[in-house]
Scaffold this active site. Structure first.
Site, PDB file in Angstrom:
ATOM      1  N   ALA A 111     101.695 -20.574  -7.429  1.00  0.00           N
ATOM      2  CA  ALA A 111     102.482 -20.544  -8.667  1.00  0.00           C
ATOM      3  C   ALA A 111     103.355 -21.791  -8.741  1.00  0.00           C
ATOM      4  CB  ALA A 111     103.372 -19.304  -8.699  1.00  0.00           C
ATOM      5  N   LYS A 112     103.898 -22.054  -9.876  1.00  0.00           N
ATOM      6  CA  LYS A 112     104.903 -23.106 -10.028  1.00  0.00           C
ATOM      7  C   LYS A 112     105.713 -22.804 -11.269  1.00  0.00           C
ATOM      8  CE  LYS A 112     105.766 -27.028  -7.835  1.00  0.00           C
ATOM      9  NZ  LYS A 112     105.442 -27.138  -6.408  1.00  0.00           N
TER      10      LYS A 112
END
Ligand code: GLU
Length: 422
Positions: A111-112
């Site tokens: 994720a980011k």
């Protein structure tokens, strides 16, 4: 394969990340449908939220959280505060996290997230209000079993403390495991702050062994003097390397005899930049990348080594402390020159690995000594390095393609064995 990325524009990190992924898919002869699932199976969350600034005005900020993959476990990855944050880059950086966690073989997806803002122009109070409101916006998505943020460009342990506090208030009880990279007082792990750099250093040590370079006395240039750059320079100088050049966004310094890294840090704390530090010549960021050194550590942001400057890189080893610092054309040029590139998804995997240790400690409510953290990190980094090197040698591909092959295969197996709902 339908990709969402039709032609590669190397100034776009999403295109670069896709090219890198596609190389591995071709090497692995992966089923196109499965490859499509691995590349595109993400969830993107876009938020626009108001914050009252110190002068009383209201400003609306853009924020993003992208969960690229949860095949191997909860989504995992940092949150950055930077003027260039947008959906496309956040997607690319989330994909890099998926492959990084798989290379390190830790049980997370990728994720980011980020907020488009210039943290250098914000007061501490404004930063806190942005962080807390952004956390409230993404609260439905995050959680210790769903998606676990961490520090990234221009965020730190304090920001993680605000995220944990805001999330905990919403839940009605303290949830330590919702973020990693927290202050130690709040359940952070010993060794997490320097972990990314520590991992970079372990990977450099292994690359030097593979290349027959003596680490002691080796010359080094470091681009970036944030968390990764500063700790990398510090740890490498403690190991006897000569750090001849360091730069940050405002400029750089060069001293062929070796920079005094603690003194440079003390100067930078006061001045806000390494530029102008006494006892060193001034250089700019592009000169830094071209210094005649054994080891180059790009530890700033993406897109730094490009087809324009790659031919002038003189280092024998490039250890990517940053995410995405080298474009595919630059990779090809470095490869032809025989430069040993330790790719981001391997070189900087120490940060998320100690994040994993932190999450394990939070889950078990049992905390480890610093020596345990570093010993376990060393063993995971060293194993990952040699798994990648082995694939590179057996398949006659570069280290990046090999790291992607390892990662993509691991995620592909997880996806296949889980099956496709419904
Ligand atoms: N932001 C770091 C990275 O890009 C750490 C992520 C994490 O610990 O979740 O790897």
């Amino acid at each position: 394969m339908s990709t969402g990325v039709e032609a590669c524009d190397e100034s776009k990190l999403l295109d670069v990340a896709y090219m890198q992924f596609r190389n591995a898919v071709q090497q692995l002869a992966l089923d196109p449908g499965l490859a499509d699932v691995l590349w595109r199976g993400s969830r993107s969350y876009i938020v626009e939220f108001p914050v009252r600034m110190d002068d009383g005005r209201i400003r609306v900020f853009n924020g993003y959280r992208v969960q690229h993959s949860t095949h191997r476990g909860p989504a995992k990855g940092g949150i950055r505060f930077h003027p260039n944050v947008d959906l496309s880059d956040t997607k690319a950086l989330a994909a890099l996290m998926t492959w990084k966690c798989a290379v390190m073989n830790i049980p997370f997806g990728g994720a980011k997230g980020g907020v488009q803002c210039d943290p250098r122009a914000l007061s501490l109070g404004e930063l806190e209000r942005i962080t807390r409101r952004f956390t409230w916006e993404i609260a439905p998505l995050i959680g210790p079993e769903q998606d676990i943020p961490a520090p990234d460009v221009s965020t730190n342990a304090q920001v993680m403390a605000w995220i944990m506090d805001t999330y905990s208030i919403l839940q009605g009880y303290t949830v330590q495991g919702v973020v990693t990279g927290k202050p130690v007082e709040l359940g952070g792990s010993l060794g997490r702050e320097a972990a990314t750099a520590q991992g970079v250093v372990y990977s450099i040590r292994e690359a030097c062994l593979a290349r027959g370079i003596d680490l002691e006395g080796a010359t080094v240039a470091v681009q970036g003097f944030g968390n990764v750059g500063w700790h990398s320079a510090r740890l490498l100088s403690e190991l006897g390397c000569r750090i001849v050049g360091v730069s940050d966004v405002d400029g750089g310094v060069l001293n062929e005899k070796g920079l005094d890294i603690p003194a440079l840090k003390a100067y930078e704390r006061e001045a806000g930049t390494v530029a102008g530090a006494p006892g060193a010549a001034g250089i700019d960021n592009s000169e830094l990348l071209q210094l005649d050194v054994d080891i180059l550590v790009p530890a700033a942001i993406e897109g730094q080594i490009t087809k324009e400057n790659a031919a002038r890189v003189k280092a024998q080893i490039v250890a990517e402390g940053a995410n995405g610092p080298t474009t595919p054309s630059a990779d090809a040029i470095l490869g032809d020159k025989g430069v040993f590139v330790i790719p981001d998804i391997l070189a900087n995997g120490g940060g998320v690995t100690v994040s994993y240790f932190e999450w394990v400690q939070n889950t078990q409510k049992l905390f480890w000594q610093q020596e345990d953290v570093n010993m376990r990190l060393d063993s995971i980094m060293t194993r990952a390095f040699h798994e990648v090197l082995d694939i590179a040698q057996r398949n006659k591909v570069d280290m990046r393609t090999a790291a992607y092959m390892l990662a993509v295969q691991r995620v592909a197996r997880a996806a296949e064995v889980r099956g496709f709902f419904p």
